[in-house]
Design a protein around this motif. Structure first.
Motif, short mmCIF file in Angstrom:
data_model
loop_
_atom_site.label_atom_id
_atom_site.label_comp_id
_atom_site.label_asym_id
_atom_site.label_seq_id
_atom_site.Cartn_x
_atom_site.Cartn_y
_atom_site.Cartn_z
N CYS A 65 -38.58 53.47 9.25
CA CYS A 65 -38.01 53.50 7.88
C CYS A 65 -37.01 52.37 7.61
N HIS A 66 -36.94 51.37 8.51
CA HIS A 66 -36.03 50.25 8.26
C HIS A 66 -36.53 49.04 9.04
N THR A 67 -37.24 48.15 8.35
CA THR A 67 -37.65 46.89 9.00
C THR A 67 -37.47 45.72 8.04
N HIS A 68 -37.34 44.56 8.67
CA HIS A 68 -37.39 43.29 7.94
C HIS A 68 -38.56 42.52 8.57
N ALA A 69 -39.76 43.12 8.50
CA ALA A 69 -40.89 42.62 9.29
C ALA A 69 -41.46 41.31 8.75
N LEU A 235 -28.41 51.59 1.88
CA LEU A 235 -27.36 50.60 2.15
C LEU A 235 -27.23 50.31 3.64
N HIS A 236 -27.09 49.01 3.97
CA HIS A 236 -26.63 48.60 5.31
C HIS A 236 -25.12 48.78 5.31
N ALA A 237 -24.62 49.69 6.12
CA ALA A 237 -23.19 50.02 6.05
C ALA A 237 -22.59 50.23 7.43
N ASP A 258 -27.51 52.95 6.61
CA ASP A 258 -28.14 52.50 7.85
C ASP A 258 -27.17 51.69 8.72
N HIS A 259 -27.31 51.83 10.02
CA HIS A 259 -26.47 51.23 11.09
C HIS A 259 -25.36 52.22 11.47
N LEU A 260 -24.19 52.17 10.75
CA LEU A 260 -23.18 53.25 10.81
C LEU A 260 -22.33 53.33 12.07
N SER A 310 -36.59 50.61 13.77
CA SER A 310 -36.59 49.40 14.62
C SER A 310 -35.64 48.33 14.12
N ASP A 311 -35.37 48.29 12.79
CA ASP A 311 -34.62 47.18 12.18
C ASP A 311 -35.31 45.85 12.50
N LEU A 312 -36.60 45.88 12.80
CA LEU A 312 -37.31 44.66 13.19
C LEU A 312 -36.87 43.48 12.32
FE FE Z 1 -31.47 45.81 8.70
#
Ligand code: FE
Ligand code: DI6
Length: 401
Positions: A65-69, A235-237, A258-260, A310-312
């Motif tokens: 649910c979170h990638t920059h592929a 949000l990337h937070a 996301d991240h946190l 993955s945050d790929l």
């Molecule tokens: Fe990210």
């Protein structure tokens, strides 16, 4: 075609628990799960096809649910620099980091971007991923963001995976707005978002709330605009510092924050009240050799749903295996294997606003599932990646990957 899948066990993930059914049977019809339960309770009636799953464990298809592929170039040179002691923020300040990927992404044709993303996405699919979120955010101008989002859509059309696109135009300040971050936010809000939404390229809007990116006040303008356009936000937070972006996200009913790593208990309370999912990204934590762990106990205590992804991306998480992230979620963040599995199924679905249709094995949901040749569900978080023997079922049909 009505199909009976049998000779299997199921971890249904109903309510985010294993919710195991031993000796299970599943009936799929028209792409949906029509019935699932113990084989002994199978309803009578004809099925056109029967498939023997040979004792496999069936789980919902995995959801990243979170990638920059989608991106141009790679950043392995920066990896070498960082290993010699240069910091991530320092590299960014020297014009590397996100800015270097922006240059490579702007220079790449749509065709080239597609070709470079293809093997990365295929690696995720071989790992059991059937739904994938892909963010823009390395274009940072209208044409380049559009190019990224079109590539993301095309990946979803041409590969056996459901793709959700997220516009992350507020990822970094592009060079033409250097020193004018407020003006860039105005540009994002007034020039970029509406056409991308109108073109059907945006399922959600995201931003990077961090000292080296955008302030909470700037991010809030993006969230307001997105909501006005009728698009859900994420949000990337609190990745590198505590700005309470996660509380801000919760105020706008964000699907996820996301991240946190640096979030506080108050942030957890706000997220719980809003139903905002906590997406943890152990690949980035590991790759940046961070030491501050996200407050998993506070998330549990306040009932915040936890997802893993993955945050790929080329800078902080070149991660091509969601199951490796399950392992890291357990090893680095002390999640249980059950929480890790919920994190890449039901909770990941909720982080994409797809909780009603995906993420668990339940009658009425989309029939996306994996039949794994494993001994126990915890095996999925146990192996450090690798290609586990599996059969992939998508929309009720067995799919070659
Ligand atoms: Fe990210
Ligand atoms: N946080 C991340 O970890 C990635 N983006 C973000 O907002 C990093 C992206 C990159 O370094 O290319």
């Amino acid at each position: 075609m009505k199909t009976l899948w049998h000779h299997c066990h199921a971890a249904t993930l109903v309510d985010g628990r294993y919710a195991i059914i031993e000796d299970a049977a599943i009936i799929t019809h028209a792409g949906l799960i029509e019935w699932i339960g113990p084989r002994a309770q199978l309803p009578v009636g004809p099925c056109e096809r029967q498939v023997d799953l040979q004792g496999a464990w069936v789980t919902p298809g995995l959801i990243d649910c979170h990638t920059h592929a989608v991106f141009g170039g790679t950043r392995s040179g920066e990896f070498e620099q960082r290993l010699q002691g240069v910091g991530y923020a320092e590299i960014a300040a020297q014009g590397g980091g996100i800015a270097s990927t922006v240059r490579a992404t702007r220079a790449a044709s749509e065709e080239a971007l597609y070709a470079s993303a293809l093997p990365r996405v295929q690696a995720l699919l071989r790992d059991g991923v059937t739904t994938l979120e892909i963010k823009s955010g390395y274009g940072l101008d209208l044409a380049s963001e559009r190019k990224m989002l079109r590539v993301a859509r095309r990946l979803g059309e041409q590969l056996p995976v459901t793709v959700r696109t997220t516009c992350l135009a507020a990822h970094a300040v592009p060079p033409e707005f250097a020193g004018r971050s407020d003006d860039y936010i105005t540009h994002v809000c007034e020039v970029m978002l509406a056409p991308l939404v109108e073109e059907g390229l945006v399922d959600a809007v995201d931003a990077f709330c961090e000292h080296l990116a955008f302030s909470p006040a700037q991010v809030e303008r993006v969230l307001i605009k997105a909501r006005a356009l009728g698009v859900p936000v994420k949000l990337h937070a609190e990745q590198l510092s505590s700005l309470h972006g996660s509380s801000l996200a919760a105020r706008y009913q964000a699907l996820s924050a996301d991240h946190l790593e640096f979030m506080t208990e108050q942030d957890a309370i706000a997220m719980a009240a809003a139903g905002t999912v906590a997406v943890l990204l152990p690949g980035a934590f590991y790759f940046l050799r961070e030491t501050q762990r996200p407050p998993v106990d506070a998330l549990r205590r306040h009932g915040v749903r936890i997802a893993l992804a993955s945050d790929l991306n080329p800078g902080t998480s070149p991660g091509l295996s969601l199951r490796l992230m399950m392992n890291m979620g357990c090893t680095l963040f002390r999640l249980t294997p059950e929480e890790a599995l919920a994190g890449v199924t039901l909770n990941a679905a909720k982080a994409l606003g797809m909780g009603d249709s995906h993420g668990s094995l339940q009658a009425g949901k989309v029939a996306d599932f994996i039949a794994w040749q494993i001994e126990r569900p915890a095996d999925l978080a146990y192996w450090l990646g690798g290609d586990l023997p599996k059969r992939v079922v998508r929309h009720g049909l067995e799919t070659a990957i």
